[in-house]
Scaffold this motif. Structure first.
Motif, mmCIF file in Angstrom:
data_model
loop_
_atom_site.group_PDB
_atom_site.id
_atom_site.type_symbol
_atom_site.label_atom_id
_atom_site.label_comp_id
_atom_site.label_asym_id
_atom_site.label_seq_id
_atom_site.Cartn_x
_atom_site.Cartn_y
_atom_site.Cartn_z
ATOM 1 N N PRO A 65 2.666 0.682 6.025
ATOM 2 C CA PRO A 65 2.526 1.053 4.704
ATOM 3 C C PRO A 65 3.833 -0.248 4.486
ATOM 4 C CG PRO A 65 3.695 2.707 6.398
ATOM 5 C CD PRO A 65 3.010 1.733 7.078
ATOM 6 N N PHE A 66 5.078 -0.845 4.820
ATOM 7 C CA PHE A 66 4.950 -2.309 4.535
ATOM 8 C C PHE A 66 4.589 -3.352 4.138
ATOM 9 C CE2 PHE A 66 7.956 -5.753 5.573
ATOM 10 C CZ PHE A 66 8.487 -5.743 4.662
ATOM 11 N N VAL A 67 2.978 -3.994 4.897
ATOM 12 C CA VAL A 67 2.416 -4.720 4.086
ATOM 13 C C VAL A 67 1.948 -4.296 3.706
ATOM 14 C CG1 VAL A 67 0.393 -5.927 5.571
ATOM 15 C CG2 VAL A 67 2.386 -5.697 6.396
ATOM 16 N N ARG A 68 0.413 -3.242 3.018
ATOM 17 C CA ARG A 68 0.100 -2.052 1.966
ATOM 18 C C ARG A 68 1.009 -2.389 0.587
ATOM 19 N NH1 ARG A 68 -0.688 2.381 3.645
ATOM 20 N NH2 ARG A 68 0.886 3.804 2.057
ATOM 21 N N ILE A 69 2.388 -1.990 0.808
ATOM 22 C CA ILE A 69 2.550 -2.111 -0.368
ATOM 23 C C ILE A 69 2.926 -3.416 -0.791
ATOM 24 C CG2 ILE A 69 5.320 -1.975 0.030
ATOM 25 C CD1 ILE A 69 3.136 -0.137 -2.791
ATOM 26 N N ILE A 70 3.526 -4.377 -0.075
ATOM 27 C CA ILE A 70 3.014 -6.212 -0.534
ATOM 28 C C ILE A 70 1.959 -6.593 -0.641
ATOM 29 C CG2 ILE A 70 4.146 -8.639 0.165
ATOM 30 C CD1 ILE A 70 5.848 -7.855 2.227
#
Length: 197
Positions: free
Chosen positions: A123-128
């Protein structure tokens, strides 16, 4: 408090799910009536906007930002417009959440929920990546990105590792994107976990 007993209640803004009975008798004396929520009437975009505004106001207070007159805005503008020091300022919000968890919360908790884990990296990578690809209209005014946790407390050690691993991507959001600052906010502990330089 529900009737003569006590029950678990969903803590998220706009969520009215109620869990199992906790106590058969509640000995509250002179307790005020529980206010009736008007969030039941909110659906779709209005519910999302109410949640965004609520998260932003809480974040701004914790971050000691003197944000005046915050209000929701529609794309292609960022999520929140306010005034800081008398000047127009924008904030884009991004929820760091596991898509399976978000879906489970949106359709309601099961009668007997099972424990679950929350993997943060994807989720962290996806939102970035999502925020990197988005264009905003701000009339040249500054915009900050507030990434936030609100569906489960984050693993802070893992989060620090993810920030280090993806430092280049986070810096890219500032260097190539519209963002003046990037914040990571935890609604559970009501604290700013990270802020860009």
């Amino acid at each position: 408090r529900f009737g003569d007993g006590r029950r678990f209640r969903c803590p998220f803004h706009g969520c009215d799910n109620v869990g199992l009975l906790v106590a058969n008798f509640v000995a509250d004396v002179d307790s005020p009536e529980e206010p009736q929520s008007d969030n039941k009437a909110l659906t779709g975009d209005a519910k999302k906007e109410a949640l965004e505004l609520s998260v932003f106001q809480e974040f701004a207070n914790v971050a000691h930002l003197s944000a005046e007159s915050p209000e929701n805005a529609k794309p292609p503008r960022p999520d929140i417009r306010c005034r800081i020091g008398g000047e127009e300022y924008w904030f884009e919000l991004g929820r760091i959440t596991d898509t399976k968890l978000a879906k489970a919360v949106s359709i309601g908790w099961p009668e007997e929920p099972a424990p679950f884990s929350f993997a943060q990296k994807e989720p962290f990578v996806r939102i970035i990546e999502k925020k990197t690809a988005t264009q905003y209209e701000t009339n040249g005014r500054p915009v900050d990105l507030v990434l936030h946790f609100d569906q489960q407390p984050p693993d802070r050690i893992a989060l620090q590792r993810h920030i280090q691993e993806h430092a280049a991507a986070l810096n890219g959001l500032r260097e190539r994107g519209p963002f003046t600052r990037i914040w990571i906010y935890d609604k559970w502990s009501k604290s700013v976990l990270w802020q860009s330089a």
